[in-house]
Design a protein around this motif. Structure first.
Motif, PDB file in Angstrom:
ATOM      1  N   LYS A  42     139.072  80.862  31.706  1.00 30.60           N
ATOM      2  CA  LYS A  42     139.504  81.346  30.390  1.00 30.60           C
ATOM      3  C   LYS A  42     139.717  80.169  29.428  1.00 30.60           C
ATOM      4  CE  LYS A  42     142.973  84.335  28.284  1.00 30.60           C
ATOM      5  NZ  LYS A  42     144.196  85.112  28.485  1.00 30.60           N
ATOM      6  N   GLU A  43     140.350  79.109  29.917  1.00 26.65           N
ATOM      7  CA  GLU A  43     140.552  77.909  29.096  1.00 26.65           C
ATOM      8  C   GLU A  43     139.214  77.300  28.675  1.00 26.65           C
ATOM      9  OE1 GLU A  43     142.964  74.980  31.095  1.00 26.65           O
ATOM     10  OE2 GLU A  43     144.484  76.470  31.612  1.00 26.65           O
ATOM     11  N   VAL A  44     138.283  77.227  29.630  1.00 27.75           N
ATOM     12  CA  VAL A  44     136.967  76.643  29.336  1.00 27.75           C
ATOM     13  C   VAL A  44     136.253  77.461  28.263  1.00 27.75           C
ATOM     14  CG1 VAL A  44     134.669  76.168  30.302  1.00 27.75           C
ATOM     15  CG2 VAL A  44     136.721  75.515  31.578  1.00 27.75           C
ATOM     16  N   GLU A  45     136.340  78.785  28.352  1.00 24.61           N
ATOM     17  CA  GLU A  45     135.702  79.634  27.348  1.00 24.61           C
ATOM     18  C   GLU A  45     136.341  79.413  25.970  1.00 24.61           C
ATOM     19  OE1 GLU A  45     133.312  82.288  25.316  1.00 24.61           O
ATOM     20  OE2 GLU A  45     133.006  81.120  27.132  1.00 24.61           O
ATOM     21  N   GLU A  77     121.673  69.866  19.795  1.00 29.58           N
ATOM     22  CA  GLU A  77     121.744  68.794  20.797  1.00 29.58           C
ATOM     23  C   GLU A  77     123.164  68.238  20.916  1.00 29.58           C
ATOM     24  OE1 GLU A  77     119.423  67.932  23.071  1.00 29.58           O
ATOM     25  OE2 GLU A  77     118.391  69.662  22.225  1.00 29.58           O
ATOM     26  N   ALA A  78     123.807  67.999  19.790  1.00 22.48           N
ATOM     27  CA  ALA A  78     125.174  67.462  19.811  1.00 22.48           C
ATOM     28  C   ALA A  78     126.130  68.469  20.452  1.00 22.48           C
ATOM     29  CB  ALA A  78     125.627  67.117  18.396  1.00 22.48           C
ATOM     30  N   PHE A  79     125.947  69.745  20.112  1.00 21.47           N
ATOM     31  CA  PHE A  79     126.785  70.793  20.706  1.00 21.47           C
ATOM     32  C   PHE A  79     126.558  70.850  22.215  1.00 21.47           C
ATOM     33  CE2 PHE A  79     127.028  75.191  22.286  1.00 21.47           C
ATOM     34  CZ  PHE A  79     128.403  75.377  22.189  1.00 21.47           C
ATOM     35  N   LYS A  80     125.298  70.851  22.647  1.00 21.90           N
ATOM     36  CA  LYS A  80     124.987  70.926  24.083  1.00 21.90           C
ATOM     37  C   LYS A  80     125.570  69.731  24.835  1.00 21.90           C
ATOM     38  CE  LYS A  80     120.825  73.726  23.677  1.00 21.90           C
ATOM     39  NZ  LYS A  80     119.366  73.753  23.715  1.00 21.90           N
ATOM     40  N   LYS A  81     125.532  68.560  24.220  1.00 21.53           N
ATOM     41  CA  LYS A  81     126.089  67.360  24.851  1.00 21.53           C
ATOM     42  C   LYS A  81     127.595  67.529  25.054  1.00 21.53           C
ATOM     43  CE  LYS A  81     126.606  62.373  24.112  1.00 21.53           C
ATOM     44  NZ  LYS A  81     128.018  62.235  23.766  1.00 21.53           N
ATOM     45  N   ASP A  82     128.293  67.965  24.008  1.00 22.39           N
ATOM     46  CA  ASP A  82     129.743  68.169  24.112  1.00 22.39           C
ATOM     47  C   ASP A  82     130.080  69.273  25.110  1.00 22.39           C
ATOM     48  OD1 ASP A  82     130.192  66.164  22.297  1.00 22.39           O
ATOM     49  OD2 ASP A  82     130.676  67.498  20.618  1.00 22.39           O
ATOM     50  N   TYR A  83     129.282  70.334  25.111  1.00 20.54           N
ATOM     51  CA  TYR A  83     129.521  71.449  26.027  1.00 20.54           C
ATOM     52  C   TYR A  83     129.281  71.008  27.474  1.00 20.54           C
ATOM     53  CZ  TYR A  83     129.371  76.131  28.071  1.00 20.54           C
ATOM     54  OH  TYR A  83     129.599  77.240  28.848  1.00 20.54           O
ATOM     55  N   GLN A  84     128.261  70.195  27.701  1.00 19.76           N
ATOM     56  CA  GLN A  84     127.997  69.697  29.059  1.00 19.76           C
ATOM     57  C   GLN A  84     129.147  68.831  29.553  1.00 19.76           C
ATOM     58  OE1 GLN A  84     125.353  70.717  31.058  1.00 19.76           O
ATOM     59  NE2 GLN A  84     126.695  69.775  32.562  1.00 19.76           N
ATOM     60  N   ASP A  88     131.333  69.472  32.915  1.00 16.89           N
ATOM     61  CA  ASP A  88     131.439  68.437  33.946  1.00 16.89           C
ATOM     62  C   ASP A  88     132.887  68.067  34.279  1.00 16.89           C
ATOM     63  OD1 ASP A  88     128.707  68.282  34.272  1.00 16.89           O
ATOM     64  OD2 ASP A  88     128.461  66.582  32.914  1.00 16.89           O
ATOM     65  N   GLU A  89     133.840  68.507  33.446  1.00 17.65           N
ATOM     66  CA  GLU A  89     135.246  68.217  33.719  1.00 17.65           C
ATOM     67  C   GLU A  89     135.674  68.936  34.999  1.00 17.65           C
ATOM     68  OE1 GLU A  89     137.687  69.132  30.320  1.00 17.65           O
ATOM     69  OE2 GLU A  89     136.592  67.730  29.043  1.00 17.65           O
ATOM     70  N   LEU A  90     136.684  68.389  35.651  1.00 21.33           N
ATOM     71  CA  LEU A  90     137.120  68.897  36.939  1.00 21.33           C
ATOM     72  C   LEU A  90     138.461  69.626  36.875  1.00 21.33           C
ATOM     73  CD1 LEU A  90     136.360  65.722  39.087  1.00 21.33           C
ATOM     74  CD2 LEU A  90     134.968  67.783  38.920  1.00 21.33           C
ATOM     75  N   LEU A  91     138.533  70.715  37.617  1.00 18.30           N
ATOM     76  CA  LEU A  91     139.806  71.375  37.892  1.00 18.30           C
ATOM     77  C   LEU A  91     140.301  70.735  39.182  1.00 18.30           C
ATOM     78  CD1 LEU A  91     142.009  73.585  37.783  1.00 18.30           C
ATOM     79  CD2 LEU A  91     140.395  75.094  38.958  1.00 18.30           C
ATOM     80  N   ILE A  92     141.508  70.193  39.162  1.00 14.14           N
ATOM     81  CA  ILE A  92     142.072  69.547  40.347  1.00 14.14           C
ATOM     82  C   ILE A  92     143.252  70.383  40.831  1.00 14.14           C
ATOM     83  CG2 ILE A  92     143.183  67.478  41.269  1.00 14.14           C
ATOM     84  CD1 ILE A  92     141.705  65.911  39.018  1.00 14.14           C
ATOM     85  N   ILE A  93     143.154  70.833  42.065  1.00 14.61           N
ATOM     86  CA  ILE A  93     144.230  71.622  42.679  1.00 14.61           C
ATOM     87  C   ILE A  93     144.716  70.794  43.858  1.00 14.61           C
ATOM     88  CG2 ILE A  93     144.851  73.802  43.770  1.00 14.61           C
ATOM     89  CD1 ILE A  93     142.249  74.958  42.459  1.00 14.61           C
ATOM     90  N   GLU A  94     146.027  70.497  43.869  1.00 12.14           N
ATOM     91  CA  GLU A  94     146.510  69.640  44.944  1.00 12.14           C
ATOM     92  C   GLU A  94     147.931  69.949  45.345  1.00 12.14           C
ATOM     93  OE1 GLU A  94     146.819  65.489  43.865  1.00 12.14           O
ATOM     94  OE2 GLU A  94     146.977  66.037  41.766  1.00 12.14           O
ATOM     95  N   GLY A  95     148.248  69.557  46.578  1.00  9.33           N
ATOM     96  CA  GLY A  95     149.575  69.528  47.176  1.00  9.33           C
ATOM     97  C   GLY A  95     150.578  70.567  46.739  1.00  9.33           C
ATOM     98  N   GLY A  96     151.822  70.266  46.975  1.00 11.37           N
ATOM     99  CA  GLY A  96     152.932  71.124  46.595  1.00 11.37           C
ATOM    100  C   GLY A  96     152.766  72.557  47.064  1.00 11.37           C
ATOM    101  N   ASP A  97     153.003  73.478  46.149  1.00  7.83           N
ATOM    102  CA  ASP A  97     152.899  74.906  46.462  1.00  7.83           C
ATOM    103  C   ASP A  97     151.477  75.301  46.843  1.00  7.83           C
ATOM    104  OD1 ASP A  97     155.558  75.133  45.828  1.00  7.83           O
ATOM    105  OD2 ASP A  97     155.228  75.966  43.832  1.00  7.83           O
ATOM    106  N   ALA A  98     150.494  74.541  46.402  1.00  9.38           N
ATOM    107  CA  ALA A  98     149.092  74.891  46.650  1.00  9.38           C
ATOM    108  C   ALA A  98     148.619  74.473  48.042  1.00  9.38           C
ATOM    109  CB  ALA A  98     148.205  74.241  45.594  1.00  9.38           C
ATOM    110  N   GLN A  99     149.395  73.640  48.725  1.00 15.30           N
ATOM    111  CA  GLN A  99     148.968  73.080  50.007  1.00 15.30           C
ATOM    112  C   GLN A  99     148.549  74.154  51.015  1.00 15.30           C
ATOM    113  OE1 GLN A  99     148.624  69.956  50.028  1.00 15.30           O
ATOM    114  NE2 GLN A  99     148.355  69.373  52.125  1.00 15.30           N
TER     115      GLN A  99
END
Length: 138
Positions: A42-45, A77-84, A88-99
């Motif tokens: 949802k955030e990405v959209e 092209e500029a839009f596609k570059k920014d969108y790519q 390519d950004e990462l969702l990082i899920i780690e430790g704590g309650d998610a372990q």
């Protein structure tokens, strides 16, 4: 444990996990994991819409011009570059309650006996790789 998933794979990962027949703890942890992916999707959209608005032609009032429910973007092209970059950004899920949840979902993937083919097989392999990489990050 830490798991990273590219924004570009969020929807496919959600679909693959959603279709697995699970019960009890495995089902609950899968659902929690899917909720995290869905929130990020949802955030990405929303960010994609912001990018489109930034790249769109503006009217006299400075508002983005929309034709046929699409933003009028002169420099695709500029839009596609920014969108790519966004994809390519990462969702990082780690430790704590998610372990516990991450360990359960990893086990589900490791023990999955469903046969995958085509794009599903690619997504399954990607998810397994991400969980294997994250297994050492405790």
């Amino acid at each position: 444990m830490q798991v990273t998933i590219k924004n570009a794979h969020l929807g496919q990962a959600t679909s693959l996990l959603f279709d697995l027949a699970l019960k009890g703890k495995q089902s609950r942890h899968r659902t929690k994991f899917i909720k995290l992916l869905a929130e990020r999707s949802k955030e990405v959209e929303e960010q994609r819409k912001q990018l489109a608005e930034e790249h769109a032609k503006k009217d006299d009032e400075g508002k983005a011009i929309i034709n046929d429910e699409k933003y009028d973007i002169p420099d695709q092209e500029a839009f596609k570059k920014d969108y790519q970059e966004l994809l390519d950004e990462l969702l990082i899920i780690e430790g704590g309650d998610a372990q516990g949840m991450l360990k359960t979902v990893k086990k589900v993937l490791d023990e999955c006996d469903k046969e995958f083919s085509g794009q599903e097989a690619v997504v399954y392999d990607y998810l397994c790789d991400q969980f294997e990489k994250g297994d050492g990050a405790e």
